[in-house]
Write a protein that holds these residues in place. Sequence first.
Motif, mmCIF file in Angstrom:
data_model
loop_
_atom_site.group_PDB
_atom_site.id
_atom_site.type_symbol
_atom_site.label_atom_id
_atom_site.label_comp_id
_atom_site.label_asym_id
_atom_site.label_seq_id
_atom_site.Cartn_x
_atom_site.Cartn_y
_atom_site.Cartn_z
ATOM 1 N N PRO A 1 0.822 -1.216 0.000
ATOM 2 C CA PRO A 1 0.000 0.000 0.000
ATOM 3 C C PRO A 1 0.856 1.267 0.000
ATOM 4 O O PRO A 1 1.932 1.296 0.617
ATOM 5 N N PRO A 2 0.427 2.311 -0.681
ATOM 6 C CA PRO A 2 1.181 3.575 -0.705
ATOM 7 C C PRO A 2 1.408 4.106 0.709
ATOM 8 O O PRO A 2 0.524 4.018 1.570
ATOM 9 N N GLY A 3 2.601 4.649 0.948
ATOM 10 C CA GLY A 3 2.910 5.217 2.259
ATOM 11 C C GLY A 3 3.207 4.192 3.328
ATOM 12 O O GLY A 3 3.274 4.525 4.519
ATOM 13 N N HIS A 4 3.389 2.924 2.937
ATOM 14 C CA HIS A 4 3.671 1.861 3.893
ATOM 15 C C HIS A 4 5.096 1.354 3.742
ATOM 16 O O HIS A 4 5.725 1.509 2.687
ATOM 17 N N GLN B 1 0.066 -5.388 9.249
ATOM 18 C CA GLN B 1 -1.008 -6.097 8.570
ATOM 19 C C GLN B 1 -0.387 -7.104 7.611
ATOM 20 O O GLN B 1 0.380 -6.737 6.731
ATOM 21 N N PRO B 2 -0.676 -8.406 7.753
ATOM 22 C CA PRO B 2 -0.102 -9.394 6.836
ATOM 23 C C PRO B 2 -0.695 -9.269 5.438
ATOM 24 O O PRO B 2 -1.864 -8.917 5.273
ATOM 25 N N ILE B 3 0.122 -9.554 4.437
ATOM 26 C CA ILE B 3 -0.308 -9.472 3.039
ATOM 27 C C ILE B 3 -0.235 -10.826 2.353
ATOM 28 O O ILE B 3 -1.197 -11.270 1.722
ATOM 29 N N ALA B 4 0.907 -11.503 2.463
ATOM 30 C CA ALA B 4 1.099 -12.748 1.731
ATOM 31 C C ALA B 4 2.040 -13.659 2.499
ATOM 32 O O ALA B 4 2.860 -13.211 3.309
ATOM 33 N N VAL C 1 3.192 -1.855 7.193
ATOM 34 C CA VAL C 1 2.831 -0.961 8.280
ATOM 35 C C VAL C 1 3.019 0.465 7.771
ATOM 36 O O VAL C 1 3.942 0.717 6.983
ATOM 37 N N PRO C 2 2.143 1.402 8.154
ATOM 38 C CA PRO C 2 2.339 2.787 7.712
ATOM 39 C C PRO C 2 3.739 3.287 8.067
ATOM 40 O O PRO C 2 4.272 2.968 9.131
#
Length: 323
Positions: free
Chosen positions: A36-39, A82-85, A141-142
């Motif tokens: 995600p952008p900014g993360h 936040q988990p993604i993959a 994470v942001p």
Amino acid sequence: MPLAEKSLIARIRRQTINQRGILTGIGDDCAVLRIPPGHETLLTTDFSLEGVHFRHNWHPAESVGHRCLTRGLSDIAAMGGQPIAAFLSLAVPRNLPQKWVDEFIRGLLTLARKFHVGLAGGDTAESPGGVLADIIVLGSVPKGTAILRSGARPGDRVYVSGHLGGSAGALQRMLDKPKRKLHPRHFSRHFFPEPRIEVGRILREKNIASAMIDISDGLSTDLTHLCEESGVGAQVQAEAIPLASIGKPSRKVDLQFALHGGDDYELLFTAPPGKLVPRIIGGVAIAQIGHITRGKRIYLIDQKGEAVELLPQGWEHFKSLSS
């Protein structure tokens, strides 16, 4: 005997679904992921080894798969991420039944779907010995908000989520009676531990935690890790430590299991004294168990107010070789 490698990968691929953030998953040379952008990216890896982390005669294959992914997800939770993959490298012996592999994958993917994590790739191989599973979990994470182990300061309060010692208590029962199988439903803290993704996320979003670690090696060891990275010490109140209840009828575990047992996958975190910490976060009970001190040592305070140095006695690979 497991299926041939190509058939096995195709079988696993049919069970997976690509989640948000996975542009290209299983089937190509690399996965293509979107952060995600900014993360910022979080990346962790953990082994699950037969004879070290599980035994066939004690642990159902579904539990082994669940626990394998829990190890990675818990690390992401400890950073407030936040988990993604996830990526799984699985090596199995030639004589292992395909049914065991299917149930292992089912346990892993059931937990993955719960937290919206896609299985984006990995590797398979034949093992000359036991089962070896290596899980890699990618999260985000942001920018600038990851909760590190190094942020604790003197005066901060020490907290834990959930209850401790349940996994170690179950393991001790299996060691005492190795031929007796435990019912996973009555010992869920060991067979199907819950990674605290939601708790970690809320602690980060509300800027509550100053430092954090997951309890995978035992409270005494993981608190030591946190204090060493922060350059501080701590005092822990023995009677404040929330003890897990296991078995049927349900009974609380001994304090020693809560102090030194591993595989709880709860979160241990610190917060400044003026910070309001809810008693329940994400549906999970939160307990204050002590505070951070300027000295570098950690002390356990008993019910009489007497202090005993709390040394790290949790899990540590190669410990018997180096001590």
